[in-house]
Design a protein around this motif. Structure first.
Motif, PDB file in Angstrom:
ATOM      1  N   VAL A  15       0.857  -1.184   0.000  1.00 22.63           N
ATOM      2  CA  VAL A  15       0.000   0.000   0.000  1.00 22.63           C
ATOM      3  C   VAL A  15       0.894   1.235   0.000  1.00 22.63           C
ATOM      4  N   THR A  16       0.573   2.177  -0.875  1.00 21.67           N
ATOM      5  CA  THR A  16       1.370   3.398  -0.988  1.00 21.67           C
ATOM      6  C   THR A  16       0.471   4.567  -1.373  1.00 21.67           C
ATOM      7  N   LEU A  17       0.869   5.753  -0.943  1.00 19.37           N
ATOM      8  CA  LEU A  17       0.174   6.973  -1.332  1.00 19.37           C
ATOM      9  C   LEU A  17       0.810   7.623  -2.556  1.00 19.37           C
ATOM     10  N   SER A  26       1.641   7.966  -6.322  1.00 19.02           N
ATOM     11  CA  SER A  26       1.183   7.503  -7.634  1.00 19.02           C
ATOM     12  C   SER A  26       2.361   7.060  -8.490  1.00 19.02           C
ATOM     13  N   GLU A  27       3.507   7.757  -8.371  1.00 18.23           N
ATOM     14  CA  GLU A  27       4.708   7.364  -9.096  1.00 18.23           C
ATOM     15  C   GLU A  27       5.219   6.013  -8.592  1.00 18.23           C
ATOM     16  N   GLY A  28       5.155   5.824  -7.276  1.00 19.62           N
ATOM     17  CA  GLY A  28       5.588   4.560  -6.696  1.00 19.62           C
ATOM     18  C   GLY A  28       4.741   3.399  -7.165  1.00 19.62           C
ATOM     19  N   LYS A  29       3.420   3.592  -7.197  1.00 19.85           N
ATOM     20  CA  LYS A  29       2.539   2.514  -7.658  1.00 19.85           C
ATOM     21  C   LYS A  29       2.838   2.151  -9.100  1.00 19.85           C
ATOM     22  N   LYS A  30       3.065   3.165  -9.935  1.00 24.10           N
ATOM     23  CA  LYS A  30       3.363   2.894 -11.341  1.00 24.10           C
ATOM     24  C   LYS A  30       4.635   2.062 -11.456  1.00 24.10           C
ATOM     25  N   TYR A  31       5.671   2.427 -10.681  1.00 21.36           N
ATOM     26  CA  TYR A  31       6.918   1.669 -10.728  1.00 21.36           C
ATOM     27  C   TYR A  31       6.678   0.231 -10.259  1.00 21.36           C
ATOM     28  N   CYS A  32       5.931   0.072  -9.168  1.00 20.79           N
ATOM     29  CA  CYS A  32       5.642  -1.270  -8.636  1.00 20.79           C
ATOM     30  C   CYS A  32       4.968  -2.148  -9.679  1.00 20.79           C
ATOM     31  N   ASP A  33       3.939  -1.618 -10.302  1.00 19.42           N
ATOM     32  CA  ASP A  33       3.187  -2.401 -11.289  1.00 19.42           C
ATOM     33  C   ASP A  33       4.050  -2.741 -12.503  1.00 19.42           C
ATOM     34  N   ASP A  34       4.814  -1.753 -12.969  1.00 21.74           N
ATOM     35  CA  ASP A  34       5.672  -2.000 -14.135  1.00 21.74           C
ATOM     36  C   ASP A  34       6.748  -3.041 -13.819  1.00 21.74           C
ATOM     37  N   ALA A  35       7.342  -2.936 -12.624  1.00 22.91           N
ATOM     38  CA  ALA A  35       8.396  -3.884 -12.245  1.00 22.91           C
ATOM     39  C   ALA A  35       7.837  -5.288 -12.077  1.00 22.91           C
ATOM     40  N   SER A  36       6.660  -5.405 -11.493  1.00 26.95           N
ATOM     41  CA  SER A  36       6.034  -6.720 -11.322  1.00 26.95           C
ATOM     42  C   SER A  36       5.755  -7.366 -12.676  1.00 26.95           C
ATOM     43  N   THR A  65       1.958  -9.233  -7.980  1.00 31.89           N
ATOM     44  CA  THR A  65       1.772  -8.513  -6.718  1.00 31.89           C
ATOM     45  C   THR A  65       0.536  -7.637  -6.841  1.00 31.89           C
ATOM     46  N   GLU A  66       0.066  -7.159  -5.706  1.00 30.84           N
ATOM     47  CA  GLU A  66      -1.072  -6.238  -5.675  1.00 30.84           C
ATOM     48  C   GLU A  66      -0.624  -4.961  -4.971  1.00 30.84           C
ATOM     49  N   ILE A  67      -0.824  -3.816  -5.611  1.00 29.76           N
ATOM     50  CA  ILE A  67      -0.434  -2.542  -5.022  1.00 29.76           C
ATOM     51  C   ILE A  67      -1.683  -1.675  -4.859  1.00 29.76           C
ATOM     52  N   LEU A  68      -1.995  -1.329  -3.622  1.00 26.33           N
ATOM     53  CA  LEU A  68      -3.134  -0.467  -3.318  1.00 26.33           C
ATOM     54  C   LEU A  68      -2.655   0.974  -3.241  1.00 26.33           C
ATOM     55  N   HIS A  69      -3.260   1.851  -4.031  1.00 23.59           N
ATOM     56  CA  HIS A  69      -2.895   3.272  -4.019  1.00 23.59           C
ATOM     57  C   HIS A  69      -3.848   4.011  -3.078  1.00 23.59           C
ATOM     58  N   MET A  70      -3.481   4.053  -1.808  1.00 25.66           N
ATOM     59  CA  MET A  70      -4.347   4.655  -0.794  1.00 25.66           C
ATOM     60  C   MET A  70      -3.589   4.822   0.511  1.00 25.66           C
ATOM     61  N   ASP A  71      -4.178   5.540   1.431  1.00 25.99           N
ATOM     62  CA  ASP A  71      -3.659   5.634   2.793  1.00 25.99           C
ATOM     63  C   ASP A  71      -3.930   4.314   3.514  1.00 25.99           C
ATOM     64  N   TYR A  72      -3.012   3.920   4.397  1.00 23.54           N
ATOM     65  CA  TYR A  72      -3.194   2.653   5.112  1.00 23.54           C
ATOM     66  C   TYR A  72      -4.493   2.631   5.903  1.00 23.54           C
ATOM     67  N   ARG A  73      -4.968   3.819   6.289  1.00 21.92           N
ATOM     68  CA  ARG A  73      -6.219   3.912   7.049  1.00 21.92           C
ATOM     69  C   ARG A  73      -7.440   3.620   6.198  1.00 21.92           C
ATOM     70  N   ASN A  74      -7.262   3.607   4.877  1.00 19.73           N
ATOM     71  CA  ASN A  74      -8.383   3.371   3.966  1.00 19.73           C
ATOM     72  C   ASN A  74      -8.398   1.966   3.370  1.00 19.73           C
ATOM     73  N   ILE A  75      -7.516   1.082   3.848  1.00 22.95           N
ATOM     74  CA  ILE A  75      -7.572  -0.305   3.393  1.00 22.95           C
ATOM     75  C   ILE A  75      -8.938  -0.876   3.774  1.00 22.95           C
ATOM     76  N   PRO A  76      -9.649  -1.491   2.829  1.00 18.48           N
ATOM     77  CA  PRO A  76     -10.996  -2.001   3.121  1.00 18.48           C
ATOM     78  C   PRO A  76     -11.040  -2.865   4.376  1.00 18.48           C
ATOM     79  N   ALA A  77     -12.065  -2.684   5.171  1.00 15.96           N
ATOM     80  CA  ALA A  77     -12.181  -3.376   6.454  1.00 15.96           C
ATOM     81  C   ALA A  77     -12.262  -4.884   6.307  1.00 15.96           C
TER      82      ALA A  77
END
Length: 273
Positions: free
Chosen positions: A133-135, A137-147, A154-166
């Motif tokens: 999980v990361t806030l 947007s550049e990091g998520k793009k790199y993660c997805d491209d590298a995977s 892998t699964e990358i959630l673009h959100m605050d850790y407090r917003n991870i679905p319950a």
């Protein structure tokens, strides 16, 4: 001290809600934290690659032996691209997964996953169902491209850790030098509380927390360095404290601390490489 620095310094002692650039960094809501992450981590992946190398880890590696550097006389011994840094970061990710006792098929969450190096390591080397999980947007793009490039799911959630679905839960959780961003006032609740609630089993689950702390009895130079890091290097970071504080917060949140390892000298080696 210039007026802007003085204004910023005073703001760190005034409990105004808001994050970096808005007031005291201990009183951070999701909006303020998002802004602080965007201002720092979204400046471009090429910028970070220039000094982190191919490993793309922002935190300390773990060296099995003292690495070689330039001598005091200026003669060349080993270059910064000799693979030593990349091996040290591999060692660090291996250590994290081993301490978590990560097993094939288990779900693992990396809170503040950066460029996804640990997440991909867990999926590739351990066969874990790895989520980050990361806030950024550049990091998520790199993660997805590298995977995709590595063919490592892998699964990358673009959100605050407090917003991870319950309804999401994970067998093992890591948080590698993200804790400094949450703010002292938020450390137990919501940070550690959210982590416990995201665990599949609070009896069998495990959390590995890596933080850059301050030694007990720090002097004014340590404090000055911490403030410099907060403003210019690691914006919004204000939870760098002596070890006993972290242990206390974890116990207040209901965790039983199993092991502690101090890797201070490895930070120096990482910075050199």
């Amino acid at each position: 001290v210039c007026s802007s620095d003085l204004k910023w310094l005073l703001s760190q002692f005034i409990p105004i809600r808001g994050g970096f650039g808005h007031g005291n960094s201990s009183m951070k809501d999701v909006e303020s934290t998002t802004k602080e992450i965007e201002e720092h981590y979204d400046r471009g992946n090429a910028f970070f690659h220039a000094f982190m190398g191919d490993a793309m880890n922002y935190t300390s590696g773990i060296f099995k032996e003292i690495p070689q550097f330039h001598s005091d006389h200026g003669d060349y011994q080993k270059s910064a691209s000799d693979g030593t840094l990349e091996q040290a970061q591999f060692n660090k990710n291996q250590t994290i997964c081993d301490k978590l006792q990560l097993k094939k098929g288990e779900s693992m969450l990396d809170i503040g996953c950066g460029w996804g190096t640990l997440v991909r390591h867990a999926a590739r080397e351990y066969g874990a169902k790895a989520t980050g999980v990361t806030l950024s947007s550049e990091g998520k793009k790199y993660c997805d491209d590298a995977s995709n490039a590595e063919n490592t799911p892998t699964e990358i959630l673009h959100m605050d850790y407090r917003n991870i679905p319950a309804d999401r839960s994970f067998d093992k959780i890591a948080s590698i030098e993200m804790a400094e961003h949450v703010g002292l006032n938020n450390f137990v609740d919501p940070y550690l509380k959210e982590i416990r609630e995201r665990m599949t089993s609070q009896q069998e689950g495990a959390l590995l927390l890596q933080v850059a702390g301050l030694k007990q009895g720090s002097n004014w130079e340590d404090v000055a360095w911490g403030l410099f890091m907060n403003k210019y290097i690691f914006p919004g970071a204000d939870a760098s404290t002596p070890l006993n504080w972290y242990v206390r917060q974890l116990e207040l949140a209901g965790f039983a601390v199993q092991t502690v390892e101090k890797i201070g000298r490895h930070y120096s080696y990482t910075l050199h490489k």
